[in-house]
Design a protein around this motif. Structure first.
Motif, PDB file in Angstrom:
ATOM      1  N   CYS A  21       0.959  -1.285   0.035  1.00 45.97           N
ATOM      2  CA  CYS A  21       0.028  -0.072  -0.133  1.00 45.97           C
ATOM      3  C   CYS A  21       0.820   1.229  -0.053  1.00 45.97           C
ATOM      4  N   GLU A  22       2.350   1.202   0.102  1.00 45.68           N
ATOM      5  CA  GLU A  22       3.082   2.275   0.199  1.00 45.68           C
ATOM      6  C   GLU A  22       2.889   3.102   1.314  1.00 45.68           C
ATOM      7  N   ASN A  23       2.301   2.800   2.209  1.00 41.56           N
ATOM      8  CA  ASN A  23       2.097   3.588   3.575  1.00 41.56           C
ATOM      9  C   ASN A  23       3.366   3.510   4.287  1.00 41.56           C
ATOM     10  N   GLU A 165     -11.817  -4.789  -4.786  1.00 41.11           N
ATOM     11  CA  GLU A 165     -12.318  -3.549  -5.024  1.00 41.11           C
ATOM     12  C   GLU A 165     -13.256  -3.039  -3.914  1.00 41.11           C
ATOM     13  N   ARG A 166     -14.011  -3.835  -3.352  1.00 39.67           N
ATOM     14  CA  ARG A 166     -15.041  -3.234  -2.351  1.00 39.67           C
ATOM     15  C   ARG A 166     -14.367  -3.113  -0.750  1.00 39.67           C
ATOM     16  N   GLU A 167     -13.101  -3.605  -0.681  1.00 43.44           N
ATOM     17  CA  GLU A 167     -12.525  -3.762   0.755  1.00 43.44           C
ATOM     18  C   GLU A 167     -12.635  -2.546   1.507  1.00 43.44           C
ATOM     19  N   LYS A 168     -12.154  -1.458   0.513  1.00 46.22           N
ATOM     20  CA  LYS A 168     -12.072  -0.039   1.047  1.00 46.22           C
ATOM     21  C   LYS A 168     -13.491   0.846   1.065  1.00 46.22           C
ATOM     22  N   ILE A 220     -19.745   5.082  -0.132  1.00 48.77           N
ATOM     23  CA  ILE A 220     -18.379   5.913   0.270  1.00 48.77           C
ATOM     24  C   ILE A 220     -17.191   5.204  -0.007  1.00 48.77           C
ATOM     25  N   VAL A 221     -16.264   5.793  -1.082  1.00 48.77           N
ATOM     26  CA  VAL A 221     -15.178   4.975  -1.286  1.00 48.77           C
ATOM     27  C   VAL A 221     -13.946   5.687  -0.775  1.00 48.77           C
ATOM     28  N   MET A 222     -13.328   4.881   0.054  1.00 54.80           N
ATOM     29  CA  MET A 222     -12.369   5.372   1.107  1.00 54.80           C
ATOM     30  C   MET A 222     -11.075   5.574   0.202  1.00 54.80           C
ATOM     31  N   ASP A 223     -10.209   6.210   0.840  1.00 51.92           N
ATOM     32  CA  ASP A 223      -8.695   6.190  -0.147  1.00 51.92           C
ATOM     33  C   ASP A 223      -8.108   4.838   0.137  1.00 51.92           C
ATOM     34  N   ASN A 224      -8.043   4.288   1.542  1.00 52.69           N
ATOM     35  CA  ASN A 224      -7.446   3.258   2.097  1.00 52.69           C
ATOM     36  C   ASN A 224      -8.126   2.550   3.277  1.00 52.69           C
ATOM     37  N   ILE A 225      -7.699   1.183   3.377  1.00 51.93           N
ATOM     38  CA  ILE A 225      -8.501   0.318   4.470  1.00 51.93           C
ATOM     39  C   ILE A 225      -8.130   0.962   5.661  1.00 51.93           C
TER      40      ILE A 225
END
Length: 460
Positions: A21-23, A165-168, A220-225
């Motif tokens: 995820c590059e976080n 695709e739906r995880e976030k 609501i599509v979030m940017d990350n988990i």
């Protein structure tokens, strides 16, 4: 350029970055030794994953193994079809040779216009049609089987992609219609978690066709988990915000297959609960896609006292807190002791660490009183012991009790003077819970450090 740690949201100039995820994370926030970080910076083939992405990588490996297994099964079936074709060809060659060997005999008997000649020609034709049909049917069955396997594998891959695709995503339900859905949803999400920013919410849209009498769900599509998890963990705050939001609720964005599975499990749990005669409740618990039905004993309907039970997990230790109030204006009857035993039978199944506190209105200081004797006997039968041995009421008498498991003592017990806010005194006690902290040393060995945590609770 300085970045913020995804976990503690503080600036870090020299952290550890997740390969997936590059976080960026502080090394100490994810339990990585600073010396290890310095060493791994020189290793080109070293890749570090955060806890969330590590679970995702494990799921992808499992899916890859499933696809490989299915491919191996398809290859095996194709090999079986090829072997069957070779066998059929061999049998056809044998028949052709037999026909050729008997050609001369057939020519002698094959006089034009004779009955035998006509029958032989008919037999040849039927043989050719029969074998061609057999070969064609076998090949067709084999191809159909391969097509089914390929479609199954493709469906599995498509489902895995859709789940990914739906995880976030977050689904928000029962939000009243308005002209500023996006701003209102952002305001709600920020109230749930102050760490969420506008940039964490990539898209906010209502789903489905417009219906006047229906509040359509909002995606609501979030940017990350990580941002999604912050919101989901604070979902309980919706009930505390305002009356308008008390009916709003959020959930994970599930696929059609997941919704069907969850609906089936819930229906099964309700059916089992309806058929249960032992007083058990059945609920569906667990993370997305790993749901299971769990059962637990429900408290009986009480007539002689009030009770509230809470189960806590602190530093890996399970604790059950049970608050009890028996009105002093009511006469003590045998039903009170029967109901207390029924409650303790359920509580004792939940944990070995029980804290029972409250106003029993039974004078346990009167050792010859039959009610006091009965109450103490019940506590003893469940390996419980009373920790209060001084008057708790302004008229005297030990009637406010703190009872714990024998192996789970309390300390720093105080009974503050009554008559300040109530005719009962304020009872204070402290619980001590051990915690084991494991640290990895430079030589790879594990060092265990034992610490104690103290928790105070009060009652009157």
């Amino acid at each position: 350029m300085a970045s913020k740690c995804t976990k503690c949201v503080k600036v870090t100039k020299d952290g550890v970055q997740c390969f997936q995820c590059e976080n960026i994370f502080h090394a100490k926030c994810v339990g990585v030794n600073e010396e290890v970080v310095e060493i791994t910076r020189t290793l080109l083939n070293f890749k570090w994953y955060c806890d969330i992405c590590l679970k995702t990588v494990s799921n992808i490996r499992l899916l890859t193994k499933t696809v490989n297994d299915n491919n191996n099964e398809i290859k095996l079936k194709v090999d079986q079809i090829n072997a069957a074709n070779i066998s059929l060809k061999h049998e056809l060659d044998i028949i052709k040779n037999m026909i050729k060997d008997n050609g001369s005999k057939l020519e002698k008997l094959d006089e034009p216009g004779s009955k035998l000649s006509v029958e032989i020609d008919h037999l040849k034709s039927e043989l050719q049609k029969t074998w061609a049909s057999v070969v064609g049917q076998e090949v067709k069955k084999g191809m159909q089987s391969i097509n089914v396997e390929v479609k199954t594998v493709q469906k599995t891959l498509d489902e895995a992609q859709e789940i990914k695709e739906r995880e976030k995503n977050i689904m928000m339900f029962n939000v009243t219609k308005g002209d500023n859905d996006r701003d209102r949803v952002k305001e709600i999400i920020k109230k749930l978690s102050s760490d969420i920013k506008d940039s964490d919410m990539k898209r906010i849209i209502r789903l489905g066709k417009r219906v006047e009498s229906t509040n359509r769900p909002i995606l609501i599509v979030m940017d990350n988990i990580s941002a999604k998890e912050l919101v989901m963990k604070s979902s309980y705050k919706l009930k505390q915000m305002s009356e308008k939001l008390s009916k709003v609720w959020i959930a994970n964005d599930l696929t059609a297959e997941q919704r069907s599975e969850l609906k089936s499990l819930i229906a099964n749990a309700k059916s089992r609960e309806a058929a249960c005669t032992g007083g058990f409740l059945y609920r569906v618990k667990g993370p997305v896609g790993k749901w299971r039905i769990v059962s637990f004993k429900k408290l009986p309907v009480l007539k002689t006292f009030e009770a509230l039970a809470i189960k806590l997990k602190i530093n890996g230790t399970h604790i059950v807190l049970l608050a009890v109030y028996r009105p002093g204006s009511a006469l003590i009857s045998s039903l009170f002791f029967q109901e207390l035993v029924a409650v303790l039978e359920i509580i004792s199944l939940l944990s070995n660490n029980v804290v029972l506190a409250g106003d029993f209105n039974v004078h346990v200081e009167k050792h010859m009183d039959p009610h006091s004797v009965s109450l103490c006997e019940i506590f003893g039968n469940f390996n419980l012991v009373n920790r209060i041995n001084e008057p708790t009421h302004e008229l005297g008498g030990v009637i406010d009790l703190i009872i714990t498991s024998m192996s789970f003592p309390v300390f720093d017990i105080r009974v503050l003077p009554p008559g300040v806010f109530s005719d009962h005194g304020l009872v204070q006690a402290c619980l001590s819970i051990d915690q084991v902290i494991r640290m990895k040393k430079k030589d790879g060995s594990i060092l265990e450090k034992h610490e104690s945590r103290s928790f105070y609770f009060f009652g009157s």
